[in-house]
Design a protein around this motif. Structure first.
Motif, PDB file in Angstrom:
ATOM      1  N   ASN A 152      39.591  36.863  47.809  1.00 52.78           N
ATOM      2  CA  ASN A 152      40.007  37.507  46.577  1.00 52.78           C
ATOM      3  C   ASN A 152      40.797  38.771  46.901  1.00 52.78           C
ATOM      4  N   ASN A 153      41.497  39.281  45.893  1.00 54.07           N
ATOM      5  CA  ASN A 153      42.302  40.487  46.048  1.00 54.07           C
ATOM      6  C   ASN A 153      41.569  41.688  45.454  1.00 54.07           C
ATOM      7  N   TYR A 154      41.538  42.780  46.208  1.00 51.65           N
ATOM      8  CA  TYR A 154      40.838  43.994  45.786  1.00 51.65           C
ATOM      9  C   TYR A 154      41.814  45.164  45.712  1.00 51.65           C
ATOM     10  N   GLY A 155      41.721  45.912  44.644  1.00 49.54           N
ATOM     11  CA  GLY A 155      42.487  47.147  44.520  1.00 49.54           C
ATOM     12  C   GLY A 155      41.568  48.327  44.751  1.00 49.54           C
ATOM     13  N   ILE A 156      42.026  49.288  45.548  1.00 47.27           N
ATOM     14  CA  ILE A 156      41.227  50.478  45.836  1.00 47.27           C
ATOM     15  C   ILE A 156      42.008  51.708  45.410  1.00 47.27           C
ATOM     16  N   GLU A 157      41.398  52.487  44.545  1.00 45.15           N
ATOM     17  CA  GLU A 157      42.000  53.733  44.082  1.00 45.15           C
ATOM     18  C   GLU A 157      41.142  54.892  44.570  1.00 45.15           C
ATOM     19  N   VAL A 158      41.769  55.850  45.236  1.00 39.58           N
ATOM     20  CA  VAL A 158      41.050  56.975  45.831  1.00 39.58           C
ATOM     21  C   VAL A 158      41.300  58.227  45.012  1.00 39.58           C
ATOM     22  N   ARG A 170      46.024  48.131  35.237  1.00 39.42           N
ATOM     23  CA  ARG A 170      47.032  47.164  34.785  1.00 39.42           C
ATOM     24  C   ARG A 170      47.103  45.973  35.723  1.00 39.42           C
ATOM     25  N   LEU A 171      46.974  46.213  37.021  1.00 35.42           N
ATOM     26  CA  LEU A 171      46.980  45.115  37.985  1.00 35.42           C
ATOM     27  C   LEU A 171      45.812  44.168  37.748  1.00 35.42           C
ATOM     28  N   LEU A 172      44.658  44.718  37.421  1.00 39.67           N
ATOM     29  CA  LEU A 172      43.496  43.883  37.106  1.00 39.67           C
ATOM     30  C   LEU A 172      43.727  43.103  35.822  1.00 39.67           C
ATOM     31  N   GLN A 173      44.261  43.769  34.834  1.00 40.27           N
ATOM     32  CA  GLN A 173      44.543  43.136  33.555  1.00 40.27           C
ATOM     33  C   GLN A 173      45.531  41.984  33.696  1.00 40.27           C
ATOM     34  N   ASP A 174      46.526  42.162  34.561  1.00 40.22           N
ATOM     35  CA  ASP A 174      47.572  41.152  34.742  1.00 40.22           C
ATOM     36  C   ASP A 174      47.198  40.084  35.763  1.00 40.22           C
ATOM     37  N   GLY A 175      45.999  40.156  36.323  1.00 37.99           N
ATOM     38  CA  GLY A 175      45.539  39.139  37.263  1.00 37.99           C
ATOM     39  C   GLY A 175      46.103  39.247  38.662  1.00 37.99           C
ATOM     40  N   LYS A 176      46.709  40.390  38.989  1.00 35.15           N
ATOM     41  CA  LYS A 176      47.243  40.577  40.337  1.00 35.15           C
ATOM     42  C   LYS A 176      46.131  40.872  41.350  1.00 35.15           C
ATOM     43  N   ILE A 177      45.056  41.472  40.871  1.00 31.34           N
ATOM     44  CA  ILE A 177      43.882  41.716  41.703  1.00 31.34           C
ATOM     45  C   ILE A 177      42.651  41.192  40.966  1.00 31.34           C
ATOM     46  N   ASP A 178      41.603  40.891  41.724  1.00 30.23           N
ATOM     47  CA  ASP A 178      40.390  40.318  41.146  1.00 30.23           C
ATOM     48  C   ASP A 178      39.296  41.348  40.919  1.00 30.23           C
ATOM     49  N   TYR A 179      39.273  42.368  41.783  1.00 31.03           N
ATOM     50  CA  TYR A 179      38.235  43.397  41.691  1.00 31.03           C
ATOM     51  C   TYR A 179      38.836  44.763  41.992  1.00 31.03           C
ATOM     52  N   VAL A 180      38.181  45.790  41.455  1.00 29.34           N
ATOM     53  CA  VAL A 180      38.645  47.163  41.648  1.00 29.34           C
ATOM     54  C   VAL A 180      37.506  48.021  42.203  1.00 29.34           C
TER      55      VAL A 180
END
Length: 215
Positions: A152-158, A170-180
């Motif tokens: 799966n794809n994970y977005g990490i915001e620091v 927005r990336l999560l909403q648009d399905g570009k990533i699966d988890y944040v």
């Protein structure tokens, strides 16, 4: 003259990290331009490239690559430098003239970069940590992870403080990533009801997992 170039490079790396925090995208060649411009041709670009290579092979600096639109098949290598020691990062970013909030943000991001670097090829895809851009909204994600555990794809915001990021949502909403994952300096942690977004204290960066798709 060749050894004198290293201090110029450290300053240049700090400047590129500060510029990124102010919303300006950087390329590795931008680092060469900073040093080359400062010295009015005293150093050749070949000397600069050799010095960069030496600093990388000596584990003093490391690089991150850029994923376009969080696509793990569309990666631009060597697109950002980080220091491999947060103390050195703090010293040179402060010396470059950054304010306290900017310094805290860069040091926090550098800390997470080092955490992800240690996990490359173990449970994270790629040759180096990735950050990502999202052309649809002209946004940027601090780090993008393609898991080798659940794929799966994970977005990490620091965040050094307690703020949230618009691009990762927005990336999560648009399905570009699966988890944040939000890694924050001012939080006690938590997660959303759908378990898609988790907030974790910054100092626990090494403890986050990339197997949420198997839970």
């Amino acid at each position: 003259m060749e050894t004198d170039i290293f201090e110029k490079l450290f300053h240049g790396i700090a400047v590129t990290l500060i510029r990124e925090k102010q919303g300006a995208g950087d390329l590795v060649e931008d680092l060469s331009k900073i040093v080359y411009k400062q010295e009015s041709g005293r150093f050749t670009k070949k000397m600069i490239n050799h010095a960069i290579s030496w600093l990388r092979s000596s584990h003093i600096i490391g690089y991150a690559s850029k994923s376009i639109d969080c696509d793990y098949l569309n990666i631009k290598e060597n697109d950002r430098f980080y220091f491999l020691d947060v103390g050195i990062a703090h010293y040179f970013v402060a010396r470059a003239g950054a304010d306290e909030a900017t310094i805290s943000g860069i040091v926090a991001e550098n800390f997470v970069y080092l955490s992800l670097l240690r996990r490359i090829s173990q449970d994270i895809a790629g040759n180096a940590p990735w950050f990502a851009t999202y052309g649809k909204i002209k946004g940027e994600l601090d780090f993008f992870v393609r898991s080798l555990v659940d794929y799966n794809n994970y977005g990490i915001e620091v965040k050094a403080g307690s703020n949230s990021g618009k691009t990762v949502s927005r990336l999560l909403q648009d399905g570009k990533i699966d988890y944040v994952y939000y890694l924050k300096g001012d939080t006690q942690g938590g997660r959303t009801e759908d378990k898609k977004t988790q907030t974790v204290p910054l100092y626990l960066a090494d403890r986050i997992t990339f197997n949420l798709g198997k839970e």
